[in-house]
Design a protein around this motif. Sequence first.
Motif, PDB file in Angstrom:
ATOM      1  N   PHE A   1      -5.829  -3.679   5.240  1.00 17.08           N
ATOM      2  CA  PHE A   1      -5.717  -2.288   4.827  1.00 17.08           C
ATOM      3  C   PHE A   1      -5.421  -2.218   3.338  1.00 17.08           C
ATOM      4  O   PHE A   1      -4.655  -3.015   2.810  1.00 17.08           O
ATOM      5  CB  PHE A   1      -4.614  -1.569   5.602  1.00 17.08           C
ATOM      6  N   SER A   2      -6.037  -1.264   2.654  1.00 12.02           N
ATOM      7  CA  SER A   2      -5.882  -1.168   1.206  1.00 12.02           C
ATOM      8  C   SER A   2      -6.239   0.239   0.747  1.00 12.02           C
ATOM      9  O   SER A   2      -7.036   0.923   1.368  1.00 12.02           O
ATOM     10  CB  SER A   2      -6.814  -2.180   0.536  1.00 12.02           C
ATOM     11  N   GLU A   3      -5.606   0.667  -0.348  1.00 11.92           N
ATOM     12  CA  GLU A   3      -5.992   1.962  -0.922  1.00 11.92           C
ATOM     13  C   GLU A   3      -7.190   1.802  -1.857  1.00 11.92           C
ATOM     14  O   GLU A   3      -7.874   2.769  -2.175  1.00 11.92           O
ATOM     15  CB  GLU A   3      -4.811   2.581  -1.662  1.00 11.92           C
TER      16      GLU A   3
ATOM     17  N   LEU B   1      -3.048   4.672  11.587  1.00 15.77           N
ATOM     18  CA  LEU B   1      -4.255   4.197  10.889  1.00 15.77           C
ATOM     19  C   LEU B   1      -5.384   3.899  11.875  1.00 15.77           C
ATOM     20  O   LEU B   1      -6.562   4.013  11.533  1.00 15.77           O
ATOM     21  CB  LEU B   1      -3.944   2.954  10.059  1.00 15.77           C
TER      22      LEU B   1
ATOM     23  N   ILE C   1      -9.348  10.429  12.422  1.00 17.92           N
ATOM     24  CA  ILE C   1      -8.792  11.394  11.472  1.00 17.92           C
ATOM     25  C   ILE C   1      -8.516  12.746  12.151  1.00 17.92           C
ATOM     26  O   ILE C   1      -7.509  13.405  11.906  1.00 17.92           O
ATOM     27  CB  ILE C   1      -9.691  11.551  10.210  1.00 17.92           C
TER      28      ILE C   1
ATOM     29  N   LEU D   1      -2.328  11.767   4.427  1.00 18.42           N
ATOM     30  CA  LEU D   1      -2.566  10.973   3.222  1.00 18.42           C
ATOM     31  C   LEU D   1      -2.813   9.513   3.562  1.00 18.42           C
ATOM     32  O   LEU D   1      -3.752   8.895   3.050  1.00 18.42           O
ATOM     33  CB  LEU D   1      -1.369  11.074   2.268  1.00 18.42           C
ATOM     34  N   ALA D   2      -1.971   8.958   4.433  1.00 10.93           N
ATOM     35  CA  ALA D   2      -2.122   7.547   4.806  1.00 10.93           C
ATOM     36  C   ALA D   2      -3.491   7.325   5.431  1.00 10.93           C
ATOM     37  O   ALA D   2      -4.232   6.421   5.052  1.00 10.93           O
ATOM     38  CB  ALA D   2      -1.019   7.124   5.769  1.00 10.93           C
ATOM     39  N   LYS D   3      -3.837   8.222   6.373  1.00 14.91           N
ATOM     40  CA  LYS D   3      -5.104   8.064   7.086  1.00 14.91           C
ATOM     41  C   LYS D   3      -6.292   8.200   6.120  1.00 14.91           C
ATOM     42  O   LYS D   3      -7.263   7.455   6.223  1.00 14.91           O
ATOM     43  CB  LYS D   3      -5.190   9.109   8.198  1.00 14.91           C
ATOM     44  N   LYS D   4      -6.206   9.157   5.176  1.00 15.50           N
ATOM     45  CA  LYS D   4      -7.333   9.398   4.282  1.00 15.50           C
ATOM     46  C   LYS D   4      -7.442   8.351   3.180  1.00 15.50           C
ATOM     47  O   LYS D   4      -8.537   7.996   2.759  1.00 15.50           O
ATOM     48  CB  LYS D   4      -7.216  10.797   3.657  1.00 15.50           C
ATOM     49  N   ASN D   5      -6.302   7.882   2.680  1.00 12.71           N
ATOM     50  CA  ASN D   5      -6.326   6.987   1.512  1.00 12.71           C
ATOM     51  C   ASN D   5      -6.558   5.527   1.856  1.00 12.71           C
ATOM     52  O   ASN D   5      -6.991   4.750   1.021  1.00 12.71           O
ATOM     53  CB  ASN D   5      -5.007   7.074   0.737  1.00 12.71           C
ATOM     54  N   ILE D   6      -6.207   5.154   3.089  1.00 11.23           N
ATOM     55  CA  ILE D   6      -6.237   3.722   3.394  1.00 11.23           C
ATOM     56  C   ILE D   6      -7.558   3.330   4.044  1.00 11.23           C
ATOM     57  O   ILE D   6      -7.969   3.901   5.044  1.00 11.23           O
ATOM     58  CB  ILE D   6      -5.041   3.326   4.279  1.00 11.23           C
TER      59      ILE D   6
ATOM     60  N   ILE E   1       0.850  -1.176   0.000  1.00 16.29           N
ATOM     61  CA  ILE E   1       0.000   0.000   0.000  1.00 16.29           C
ATOM     62  C   ILE E   1       0.895   1.239   0.000  1.00 16.29           C
ATOM     63  O   ILE E   1       1.643   1.476   0.954  1.00 16.29           O
ATOM     64  CB  ILE E   1      -0.904  -0.018   1.247  1.00 16.29           C
TER      65      ILE E   1
ATOM     66  N   SER F   1       0.652   4.641   0.277  1.00 19.48           N
ATOM     67  CA  SER F   1       0.666   5.706   1.281  1.00 19.48           C
ATOM     68  C   SER F   1       1.084   5.180   2.661  1.00 19.48           C
ATOM     69  O   SER F   1       1.608   5.932   3.482  1.00 19.48           O
ATOM     70  CB  SER F   1      -0.673   6.438   1.340  1.00 19.48           C
TER      71      SER F   1
END
Lengths: 196, 196
Positions: free
Chosen positions: B61-63, A31, A35, B47-52, A2, A4
Amino acid sequence: MIHSLENLIDQFNKLPGIGKKTATRLAFAILDMEIKEVEIFSNSLILAKKNIKKCSTCGNFSEDDICDICQNQKRDHSIICVVEDSKDIIAMERAKNYNGVYHVLHGKISPLNGINIDNLNIKKLIERVAKNDIKEVILALNPDLEGETTAMYINKLLKNFDITISKIASGIPMGGNIEYSDIATLSKALEGRIKI
Amino acid sequence: MIHSLENLIDQFNKLPGIGKKTATRLAFAILDMEIKEVEIFSNSLILAKKNIKKCSTCGNFSEDDICDICQNQKRDHSIICVVEDSKDIIAMERAKNYNGVYHVLHGKISPLNGINIDNLNIKKLIERVAKNDIKEVILALNPDLEGETTAMYINKLLKNFDITISKIASGIPMGGNIEYSDIATLSKALEGRIKI
């Protein structure tokens, strides 16, 4: 993988003392956070970096042009304690038995790491001693080769001023053990013995 | 103290396994970084928090809506390895000898921590087994009390399907030492002995 997440792990991995495994653990913790919390964390990084500058007097990190300690008129401005790093000030302040001011070198002489006299905040120290009514300069550098070299160099520069130059004691730490102390520490402890 | 620095230290301190001292060290490292680097770090968190998100099939976990492993047609989709956490998938993938797919529970049954069956991604596992042509479910849960309980519970739920249910082996780790192994590990190693 992944993208990001990999990227975030790399960012944590760049921090000192954070290996790949810890970086992965921290990234996954992010994660798991809300947010809102992540946004606060993210902002606090930028805010700290943008708001904090170096005190124009002593070089300590500060949000103002002059740091709290240098501004504090209750402290003894005639005693300067020279430290390598702002972190050392936090440690010294925690000990709560020093009431003078500080001077932060931001490093120590270390030719192997490309750090020489010009990279350090030494010139301003000499200016402070020359321009102000200073009674004592305490050298509180780490007792390693570079720290001792730096202390000796500063001692040489300040020798002609009419001030006391001192060095914090090296010896066996409180709660430490003579049996397991290394030779260098033991001989420093003996050298620095004081009458009781 | 310097407010924005204190704040940054607190933020690092919130991360798991990061005490006050390490948090302070990391915060100072941020101050030593270039503003550009700090911005990249700060953005990578968001970015990590929003995209994953979580894969709608396995919970990893995945985009994307479906993770890379579930999308990969070269993998054996008839074998599902059940793990507690996405981190475990990273560890399993590193071992490079598993070619099936995964199912992430996002925890284990732990009433003391308020985690019971409904908080775990178990229902979807049963659906996957019911709707697809599954040959084997491998339970790869940590060999502790909660892990074993969770494994037993899932085993009970899957018993009526015509599939093999297996559990990864417990025993002495490679490079480990019989002399210093604890009793529980030794007896698991004995129980799980295999013919050579």
